[in-house]
Design a protein around this motif. Structure first.
Motif, PDB file in Angstrom:
ATOM      1  N   ALA A 258      26.059  11.988  22.849  1.00  0.00           N
ATOM      2  CA  ALA A 258      26.545  11.761  21.470  1.00  0.00           C
ATOM      3  C   ALA A 258      26.751  10.267  21.307  1.00  0.00           C
ATOM      4  CB  ALA A 258      27.840  12.527  21.243  1.00  0.00           C
ATOM      5  N   SER A 259      25.778   9.502  21.784  1.00  0.00           N
ATOM      6  CA  SER A 259      25.959   8.046  21.872  1.00  0.00           C
ATOM      7  C   SER A 259      25.516   7.313  20.610  1.00  0.00           C
ATOM      8  CB  SER A 259      25.209   7.498  23.092  1.00  0.00           C
ATOM      9  OG  SER A 259      23.856   7.861  23.020  1.00  0.00           O
ATOM     10  N   GLY A 260      25.153   8.050  19.554  1.00  0.00           N
ATOM     11  CA  GLY A 260      24.884   7.429  18.259  1.00  0.00           C
ATOM     12  C   GLY A 260      23.585   6.645  18.206  1.00  0.00           C
TER      13      GLY A 260
ATOM     14  N   ALA B 208      23.605  -2.067   8.802  1.00  0.00           N
ATOM     15  CA  ALA B 208      23.135  -0.722   8.434  1.00  0.00           C
ATOM     16  C   ALA B 208      24.187   0.323   8.783  1.00  0.00           C
ATOM     17  CB  ALA B 208      21.845  -0.411   9.175  1.00  0.00           C
ATOM     18  N   GLU B 209      24.302   1.337   7.932  1.00  0.00           N
ATOM     19  CA  GLU B 209      25.253   2.415   8.248  1.00  0.00           C
ATOM     20  C   GLU B 209      24.664   3.409   9.230  1.00  0.00           C
ATOM     21  OE1 GLU B 209      27.460   4.413   5.256  1.00  0.00           O
ATOM     22  OE2 GLU B 209      28.108   2.558   4.330  1.00  0.00           O
ATOM     23  N   VAL B 210      23.377   3.558   9.235  1.00  0.00           N
ATOM     24  CA  VAL B 210      22.766   4.534  10.148  1.00  0.00           C
ATOM     25  C   VAL B 210      21.414   4.061  10.678  1.00  0.00           C
ATOM     26  CG1 VAL B 210      23.803   6.685   9.305  1.00  0.00           C
ATOM     27  CG2 VAL B 210      21.817   5.739   8.159  1.00  0.00           C
TER      28      VAL B 210
ATOM     29  N   ILE C 191      30.743  14.621  27.869  1.00  0.00           N
ATOM     30  CA  ILE C 191      30.193  14.237  26.557  1.00  0.00           C
ATOM     31  C   ILE C 191      30.196  12.715  26.494  1.00  0.00           C
ATOM     32  CG2 ILE C 191      30.494  14.389  24.056  1.00  0.00           C
ATOM     33  CD1 ILE C 191      31.773  17.158  24.536  1.00  0.00           C
ATOM     34  N   VAL C 192      29.044  12.151  26.182  1.00  0.00           N
ATOM     35  CA  VAL C 192      28.900  10.686  26.190  1.00  0.00           C
ATOM     36  C   VAL C 192      28.991  10.166  24.760  1.00  0.00           C
ATOM     37  CG1 VAL C 192      27.466   8.754  26.915  1.00  0.00           C
ATOM     38  CG2 VAL C 192      27.364  10.932  28.162  1.00  0.00           C
ATOM     39  N   GLY C 193      30.054   9.435  24.454  1.00  0.00           N
ATOM     40  CA  GLY C 193      30.246   8.882  23.120  1.00  0.00           C
ATOM     41  C   GLY C 193      31.403   9.555  22.402  1.00  0.00           C
TER      42      GLY C 193
END
Ligand code: FAD
Length: 394
Positions: free
Chosen positions: A158-160, A337-339, A8-10
């Motif tokens: 899952a690197s955002g 920014a939050e997202v 899993i990446v992140g």
């Protein structure tokens, strides 16, 4: 050398939760992250108290090219499931407002809980380890790190998104998607303050720190009733952060500075009782004095007494205060920014498993996917829900 069923990446919210769930299902899981500690955004979130979910989480609170996509994962692992987990760990929390649940003490408790869950699943960690590339051959993936390679049958990205590059954010997930032929929808900063054009910014500079309850409306009609905060760079506060997700460069936004009141009715009452009272002092009954003075400087409030007000002036004033038109210059961008809006096109993924339809064994979860929640715990809930759905399929 140790072998794994999945990498899993992140090690953010989505990666940690997915790793824990998959590990607890008996899979040999390796969780890698380019940072030196896991859950860095969780630690910063909610002013250090982590707004970990929202009691009213539902698909309508998410933006996506396909608004139906998030339904399955959100229904299978709900806010109540995550609240149960938080309760099992005895973490005290409270509802701040609008269903937003925050830890009473510290966001560290959420990270500690996720780390304990990973421990229960025997998850192996590799921190300070940036994944550089992924190649696929014979239905396995070869991952290249600075210090060597690793071959696994399944990879979860899952690197955002791109927000807060200082916290390790990278476009890596989007690049992997494109490399494997998946479409990536254009990205932009969201849940982010607006900056203003110079003349207006200079005129409202005196308001820095003033907060008012408002209703803000985007060009497309979407509106939010929350507070607005004037800052030395422009406009912020929950109402503005929410609106930023629906705003496109060049568009005007409408701000109702008196959402609780009917200004013309109030003025009529006041005029009957105190005809000599100045309009400025009258408005200061319902708005901060500094804001009224500033609105006067902007020419939105005339310098008159109530008895001097004529019908057209009342109509103009009502329009100015109930529907103040502001054209942002831009946003503060990914720095604050939050997202990130946009990302891996959901049409390329299974809504049930988050697996890439044309690349068996490759999964995308959390913020890297084109699903973006409102402010208020919705983004973490998407991280938990998408991670859980994926972990069941690995
Ligand atoms: P991330 O948490 O971003 O994790 C991705 C991880 O992958 C990072 O650690 C990154 O360093 C790592 N990574 C990237 N590329 C590589 C690579 N090539 N190799 C190895 N590792 C890599 N949401 C809420 O719901 N409630 C809140 O209170 C809230 N507050 C926030 C406050 C701030 C200041 C910010 C910035 C965001 C906030 N959010 C909040 C949004 C929320 O933090 C994100 O939506 C969420 O963290 C996304 O989780 P993720 O696991 O998908 O990605």
């Amino acid at each position: 050398m140790e072998s794994f069923d999945v990498v899993i990446v992140g090690a953010g919210a989505a990666g940690l939760f997915c790793a824990a769930q998959a590990g607890q299902r008996g899979l040999r899981v390796l969780l890698v992250d380019n940072g030196k500690k896991p859950g860095r955004k969780i630690l910063m979130s909610g002013g250090g108290r982590c707004n970990f979910t929202n009691m009213y989480a539902e698909p309508a609170a998410y933006l996506s090219g396909n608004p139906h996509f998030c339904k399955s994962a959100l229904a299978r692992y709900t806010q109540w499931d995550f609240i149960d987990l938080v309760n099992r760990y005895g973490i005290a929390y409270h509802e701040k407002t609008l269903g937003q649940l925050f830890c009473d003490d510290s966001a560290q408790q959420i990270v500690d809980m996720l780390m304990r869950e990973c421990e229960l699943g025997n998850v192996q960690f590799r921190l300070r380890s940036e994944l550089q590339s992924i190649e696929r051959a014979d239905s396995a993936f070869t991952l290249t790190f600075a210090n060597g390679t690793l071959t696994v049958p399944q990879v979860v990205i899952a690197s955002g998104g791109l927000s807060m590059p200082g916290l390790g954010a990278s476009p890596f997930g989007y690049q992997v998607a494109q490399q494997f032929g998946l479409k990536v929808l254009p990205t932009r900063a969201a849940l982010v303050p607006f900056t203003l054009h110079k003349p207006l910014l200079e005129q409202i500079q005196t308001l820095s720190g003033v907060s008012v309850p408002v209703v803000v409306t985007a060009k497309n009609g979407v509106s939010f009733k929350e507070s607005l905060l004037f800052t030395h760079r422009g406009l912020s506060g929950p109402a503005i952060l929410q609106l930023s997700s629906y705003w496109l460069p060049g568009e005007w936004v409408t701000i109702n500075l008196l959402p609780q009141h009917d200004l013309s009715a109030l003025l009529a009452e006041q005029r009957a009782a105190h005809p000599n009272q100045s309009l400025k002092n009258t408005l200061a009954l319902w708005l901060p004095k500094r804001l009224v003075e500033c609105l006067q400087t902007l020419g939105l409030v005339p310098e008159l007494s109530l008895k001097q007000l004529q019908s057209p002036q009342i109509a103009a004033l009502t329009e100015n205060l109930h529907a103040w038109q502001v054209q942002p210059n831009g946003t503060e961008g990914y720095r604050t920014a939050e997202v990130t809006l946009g990302g891996v096109d959901t049409r390329e993924l299974s809504s049930k498993t988050l697996e890439a339809s044309n690349v068996p064994g490759l999964y995308f979860i959390g913020e890297v996917v084109d699903v973006t929640g409102w402010l208020g715990g919705y983004n973490f809930q998407w991280a938990w829900s998408s991670a859980w759905a994926c972990a069941q399929a690995l």
